[in-house]
Motif scaffolding. Structure first.
Motif, short mmCIF file in Angstrom:
data_model
loop_
_atom_site.label_atom_id
_atom_site.label_comp_id
_atom_site.label_asym_id
_atom_site.label_seq_id
_atom_site.Cartn_x
_atom_site.Cartn_y
_atom_site.Cartn_z
N TYR A 181 -35.85 -62.20 3.55
CA TYR A 181 -35.32 -61.49 2.38
C TYR A 181 -34.40 -60.34 2.79
O TYR A 181 -33.43 -60.04 2.10
CB TYR A 181 -36.45 -61.02 1.45
CG TYR A 181 -37.16 -59.74 1.87
CD1 TYR A 181 -36.74 -58.51 1.37
CD2 TYR A 181 -38.24 -59.76 2.74
CE1 TYR A 181 -37.38 -57.34 1.74
CE2 TYR A 181 -38.88 -58.61 3.10
CZ TYR A 181 -38.45 -57.39 2.60
OH TYR A 181 -39.08 -56.23 2.97
N GLN A 182 -34.65 -59.70 3.93
CA GLN A 182 -33.78 -58.62 4.39
C GLN A 182 -32.48 -59.18 4.96
O GLN A 182 -31.41 -58.62 4.74
CB GLN A 182 -34.50 -57.77 5.43
CG GLN A 182 -35.64 -56.96 4.85
CD GLN A 182 -36.43 -56.19 5.90
OE1 GLN A 182 -36.05 -56.13 7.07
NE2 GLN A 182 -37.54 -55.61 5.47
N ALA A 203 -30.32 -60.11 2.10
CA ALA A 203 -29.75 -58.94 1.42
C ALA A 203 -28.61 -58.32 2.24
O ALA A 203 -27.66 -57.78 1.68
CB ALA A 203 -30.84 -57.91 1.17
N LEU A 204 -28.69 -58.42 3.57
CA LEU A 204 -27.69 -57.80 4.44
C LEU A 204 -26.38 -58.59 4.48
O LEU A 204 -25.30 -57.99 4.52
CB LEU A 204 -28.25 -57.64 5.85
CG LEU A 204 -27.34 -57.01 6.89
CD1 LEU A 204 -26.89 -55.61 6.46
CD2 LEU A 204 -28.03 -56.95 8.25
N VAL A 256 -23.73 -57.69 1.86
CA VAL A 256 -23.27 -56.31 2.09
C VAL A 256 -22.23 -56.30 3.20
O VAL A 256 -21.18 -55.65 3.09
CB VAL A 256 -24.47 -55.38 2.43
CG1 VAL A 256 -23.99 -54.04 2.93
CG2 VAL A 256 -25.37 -55.22 1.22
N ALA A 295 -24.36 -48.63 2.46
CA ALA A 295 -25.44 -49.24 1.68
C ALA A 295 -26.79 -48.91 2.31
O ALA A 295 -26.88 -48.60 3.50
CB ALA A 295 -25.27 -50.75 1.61
N SER A 296 -27.83 -49.02 1.49
CA SER A 296 -29.19 -48.85 1.95
C SER A 296 -30.00 -50.02 1.41
O SER A 296 -29.96 -50.29 0.21
CB SER A 296 -29.75 -47.52 1.44
OG SER A 296 -31.09 -47.35 1.86
N LEU A 297 -30.70 -50.72 2.30
CA LEU A 297 -31.47 -51.90 1.92
C LEU A 297 -32.94 -51.67 2.22
O LEU A 297 -33.30 -51.08 3.25
CB LEU A 297 -30.98 -53.12 2.70
CG LEU A 297 -29.50 -53.44 2.60
CD1 LEU A 297 -29.12 -54.49 3.62
CD2 LEU A 297 -29.17 -53.91 1.20
N ASP A 298 -33.81 -52.15 1.35
CA ASP A 298 -35.24 -51.99 1.49
C ASP A 298 -35.74 -52.64 2.79
O ASP A 298 -35.38 -53.77 3.10
CB ASP A 298 -35.94 -52.63 0.29
CG ASP A 298 -37.45 -52.55 0.41
OD1 ASP A 298 -37.96 -51.48 0.80
OD2 ASP A 298 -38.12 -53.56 0.13
N ASN A 337 -35.87 -47.98 5.30
CA ASN A 337 -34.67 -48.62 4.75
C ASN A 337 -33.76 -48.99 5.91
O ASN A 337 -33.77 -48.34 6.95
CB ASN A 337 -33.89 -47.67 3.83
CG ASN A 337 -34.57 -47.43 2.52
OD1 ASN A 337 -35.21 -48.33 1.99
ND2 ASN A 337 -34.46 -46.23 2.01
N TRP A 338 -32.96 -50.04 5.69
CA TRP A 338 -31.88 -50.35 6.62
C TRP A 338 -30.65 -49.62 6.08
O TRP A 338 -30.25 -49.84 4.95
CB TRP A 338 -31.61 -51.85 6.68
CG TRP A 338 -32.67 -52.59 7.42
CD1 TRP A 338 -33.67 -53.32 6.87
CD2 TRP A 338 -32.82 -52.68 8.83
NE1 TRP A 338 -34.45 -53.86 7.86
CE2 TRP A 338 -33.95 -53.48 9.08
CE3 TRP A 338 -32.13 -52.16 9.91
CZ2 TRP A 338 -34.39 -53.77 10.36
CZ3 TRP A 338 -32.58 -52.46 11.19
CH2 TRP A 338 -33.69 -53.26 11.41
#
Length: 190
Positions: A57-58, A61-62, A65, A85-88, A94-95
């Motif tokens: 999932y990460q 999401a990346l 971006v 950006a900031s990802l969970d 956060n990433w």
């Protein structure tokens, strides 16, 4: 716990000395994707500390971006230095996707994808991350696409221990060379 069932999916040459390697591996009951920088010179040949390890999932999401950032940099819509950006990445992490400028060379721009934690003991960036020149954003996104596909196949039970049984005519083939597809200088790691 030691990682098992490591699969090298893709490599991308950064320059004469550095290479991006994309893998998936099992850690306990979890399957993670990894993008790591490998160094190959006369002093050292192997992985560097630079790398990211993420669940599917990460990774998923990346990728968009990175694609959007590449496009915006190309069109001049993003002015570095910036926090893009900031990802969970969990309850306290956060990433953080940033575009940084080299301290002494203002023309040198870098993509930095780094885990940032917030806890009682420490708040700030960690060593988990990867820094590349912005010229390699597309290579990183392309490699992460391979990782996403592999993680999806694993999740659906199409690889590893949960792979469906092969038809009898395919089972009679000789086993594949475990080092096939791995560059010679990296075979000791896989």
């Amino acid at each position: 716990m030691e990682p098992t069932e490591v699969e090298l999916l893709h490599t991308a040459r950064i320059d004469d000395e550095f290479e991006l390697c994309f893998t998936t591996y099992s850690l306990g009951k979890r399957r993670l994707g990894s993008a790591r920088i490998f160094r190959n010179n006369h002093k050292y040949c192997g992985p560097t500390k630079s790398g990211i390890d993420m669940p599917r999932y990460q990774v998923d999401a990346l990728i968009p971006v990175l694609r959007r950032l590449s496009d915006e940099l190309e069109r001049g819509l993003c002015a570095p230095p910036c926090e893009y950006a900031s990802l969970d990445a969990g309850r306290t992490a956060n990433w953080l996707v940033q575009v940084l400028v080299h301290d002494t060379r203002p023309d040198g721009q870098f993509l930095d994808v780094r885990k940032f934690v917030t806890s009682d003991n420490y708040t700030g960036p960690t060593r988990k991350g990867i820094r590349l020149t912005v010229d390699h954003i597309d290579q990183l996104a392309d490699g992460l696409e391979h990782v996403s596909v592999s993680l999806h196949s694993w999740r659906e039970g199409l690889s590893g221990l949960f792979a469906p049984a092969k038809p009898e005519y395919e089972q009679s083939e000789p086993p594949a060379d475990p080092g096939r597809g791995v560059p010679d200088h990296l075979k000791g790691y896989f």
